[in-house]
Design an enzyme around this catalytic site. Structure first.
Site: not given
Ligand code: AMP
Length: 393
Positions: A34, A195, A351, A374
């Site tokens: 940064r 998610k 992220g 974000g």
């Molecule tokens: P997000 O913050 O929603 O973009 O999610 C990122 C996170 O999703 C990372 O920490 C990954 O480890 C997790 N992730 C990706 N694929 C899977 C999966 N099949 N099951 C559980 N967590 C997952």
């Protein structure tokens, strides 16, 4: 967009909102990305014969707290800029005013953490006005906080006639435009992460701007369950199954192809070294959960990536933090880098996909890695960021 290249800053004092919210360990900066990202803007102003007054936040302090003092980054800043910068123990008030008044052209002054004042995040008018009195020009170069209507990112801008996009902010905005407004076809979005609920606004915003969407990682299981598949104990959101089906319908109407995984690497335990097995994505036994993209899915995803001309990547396609389940995300990153070498434009933003490209040392192999988590997500959702609109008023 008025950028700093449109102006000569000779004899001008310039208040620059930078993003020096860097990771620290025992008072030492552990990642200087940064700080380095702010150099092109600072250098251009100094080269013109102007002076820079830098303001930033660091962490989430509660009042004045030494552990969040920007003094901790001064020595790194000096090393990177190759000059001795000045530091003020406050960002407003008599000492800060005195120091900015005495600042000579060619010099750089770093102000203390803006968030030592709650007025910063409240977007307080009086505090913003005090900040504005340090200089006659304002530059925002902090994409990472451009989605916040804070004093230094948004409100302060109204006190300036001469206000500009810094080089970093300009690069971020152009990279986004290249994907969302004028990308070469076929345009692909690779979406992953845990998610689906947090990604719905992005999917809805991009669905008629892209040709293909790959949905991998944890978020794919809600789609598979909604389509009647057996997903074992894989992560999913039951409250989102209807939404998932409506997205698939919307994609059909818009002629956008959604690509879901075909197979998946599963384990009975969510842990490093857990014994794994590959199953078809819709036939996962109850005691297993899907943790990484399977080989057939990867083969299909890689083909689509290689034939795309514009690629946006947001979210890992597996639990890439665990070595045992990182293969899919690494292969997706590698395919995006190969496609970039053959002429595609690739933007990695938000992220965890940024963490993934760094982990697999692919940051220099893609066209652009966004610095704002974000802020990038909100831009992908189609929101106008307050820090950006404030520069246009
Ligand atoms: P997000 O913050 O929603 O973009 O999610 C990122 C996170 O999703 C990372 O920490 C990954 O480890 C997790 N992730 C990706 N694929 C899977 C999966 N099949 N099951 C559980 N967590 C997952």
């Amino acid at each position: 967009m008025r950028t700093i290249d449109d102006f000569n800053f000779k004899e001008k004092k310039v208040l620059i909102r930078v993003d020096f919210n860097v990771p620290l360990e025992k008072g030492r900066v552990t990642d200087t990305t940064r700080i380095k990202s702010a150099v092109p803007t600072i250098s251009k102003i100094i080269k013109d014969g102007g002076a820079c007054i830098l303001m930033s936040h660091l962490g989430r302090p509660n009042g004045f707290e030494d552990q969040f003092s920007l003094i901790q980054i001064k020595s790194e800043l000096d090393k990177i800029l190759k000059i001795e910068t000045k530091f003020c123990t406050d960002c407003v008030g008599p000492i800060a005013e005195h120091m900015s008044q005495k600042l000579l052209m060619g010099e750089v002054l770093l102000l203390e953490n803006l968030r030592f004042y709650s007025e910063e995040t409240q977007g307080d008018e009086r505090f913003s006005k005090k900040l504005s009195q340090h200089a006659s020009c304002y530059v925002n170069d902090a994409f990472g906080t451009a989605h916040r209507a804070h004093a230094s990112t948004t409100v302060v801008a109204k006190y300036f006639e001469n206000k500009f996009f810094g080089k970093l902010l300009e690069k971020e905005v152009l990279a986004l435009k290249k994907v969302m407004n004028n990308g070469a076809s076929p345009i692909l979005a690779v979406l992953g992460g845990s998610k689906i609920s947090s990604k719905i606004p992005i999917i809805e915003n991009i669905i008629d701007k892209v040709d293909d969407i790959i949905i991998g990682g944890g978020m794919s299981f809600t789609f598979i369950k909604a389509l009647g598949g057996k997903i074992g104990s894989s992560i999913h959101e039951d409250s989102m199954t209807k939404k998932a089906l409506s997205i698939l319908e919307l994609a059909e109407q818009k002629n956008t192809k959604i690509h879901l995984p075909i197979d998946v690497v599963c384990a009975k335990e969510f842990k490093e070294g857990a014994e794994s097995k590959i199953f078809a994505i819709d036939s996962i036994p109850d005691e297993y959960e899907g943790l990484d993209s399977g080989p057939k899915s990867l083969e299909n995803f890689k083909k689509i990536i290689m034939s795309s001309k514009t690629i946006l990547w947001n979210g890992p396609v597996g639990v890439f933090e665990l070595e045992s389940f990182s293969k899919g995300t690494k292969e997706i990153g590698t395919a995006i880098s190969k496609s970039t070498k053959s002429g595609a434009f690739s933007l990695v933003g938000g992220g965890d996909s940024v963490a993934a490209v760094k982990k697999f040392k692919l940051e220099n192999e893609v066209s652009y890695v966004s610095t704002g988590g974000g802020a990038m997500l909100e831009s992908l959702e189609g929101k106008i960021l307050p820090g950006i609109s404030a520069l246009k008023k």
